[in-house]
Design a protein around this motif. Structure first.
Motif, PDB file in Angstrom:
ATOM      1  N   ARG A  37       0.836  -1.200   0.000  1.00 40.14           N
ATOM      2  CA  ARG A  37       0.000   0.000   0.000  1.00 40.14           C
ATOM      3  C   ARG A  37       0.875   1.258   0.000  1.00 40.14           C
ATOM      4  N   ALA A  38       1.911   1.259   0.822  1.00 41.31           N
ATOM      5  CA  ALA A  38       2.816   2.410   0.891  1.00 41.31           C
ATOM      6  C   ALA A  38       3.533   2.617  -0.437  1.00 41.31           C
ATOM      7  N   GLN A  39       3.936   1.521  -1.080  1.00 40.81           N
ATOM      8  CA  GLN A  39       4.606   1.631  -2.372  1.00 40.81           C
ATOM      9  C   GLN A  39       3.659   2.190  -3.429  1.00 40.81           C
ATOM     10  N   ALA A  40       2.410   1.768  -3.405  1.00 38.22           N
ATOM     11  CA  ALA A  40       1.429   2.272  -4.372  1.00 38.22           C
ATOM     12  C   ALA A  40       1.192   3.766  -4.171  1.00 38.22           C
ATOM     13  N   ILE A  41       1.122   4.193  -2.922  1.00 40.47           N
ATOM     14  CA  ILE A  41       0.926   5.612  -2.631  1.00 40.47           C
ATOM     15  C   ILE A  41       2.132   6.422  -3.107  1.00 40.47           C
ATOM     16  N   ALA A  45       2.249   9.326  -5.985  1.00 42.57           N
ATOM     17  CA  ALA A  45       2.772  10.663  -5.679  1.00 42.57           C
ATOM     18  C   ALA A  45       3.825  11.075  -6.711  1.00 42.57           C
ATOM     19  N   VAL A  46       4.692  10.151  -7.085  1.00 41.13           N
ATOM     20  CA  VAL A  46       5.708  10.451  -8.094  1.00 41.13           C
ATOM     21  C   VAL A  46       5.041  10.739  -9.442  1.00 41.13           C
ATOM     22  N   LEU A  53       4.951  18.676 -13.137  1.00 35.35           N
ATOM     23  CA  LEU A  53       6.134  19.242 -13.779  1.00 35.35           C
ATOM     24  C   LEU A  53       5.888  19.413 -15.272  1.00 35.35           C
ATOM     25  N   ASN A  54       5.273  18.425 -15.887  1.00 30.75           N
ATOM     26  CA  ASN A  54       4.952  18.514 -17.306  1.00 30.75           C
ATOM     27  C   ASN A  54       4.025  19.694 -17.573  1.00 30.75           C
TER      28      ASN A  54
END
Length: 68
Positions: A37-41, A45-46, A53-54
């Motif tokens: 779950r933390a990795q998906a969040i 975010a990235v 930025l785009n």
């Protein structure tokens, strides 16, 4: 490790094994689910940061008088 902490670790491992056999969620399952779950969040975010930025670069237009 002391004998007591070894015994406690063994008991916890046995409980997890029994829970797995019975089809119950173990603390390891919960830990893995929380990490996923933390990795998906973090990934989301990235992705949002890259999109922002785009958008910023698109609004700013070409830099240094470049026509490309």
């Amino acid at each position: 490790m002391t004998h007591r902490s070894d015994a406690e670790a063994s008991i916890l491992a046995t409980r997890d094994t029994l829970a797995e056999i019975q089809g119950q969620r173990t603390t390891t399952d919960v830990t893995i689910a929380n990490a996923a779950r933390a990795q998906a969040i973090a990934t989301a975010a990235v992705a949002q940061a890259i999109l922002a930025l785009n958008d910023t670069l698109s609004v700013a237009g070409p830099a240094n008088g470049s026509t490309s």
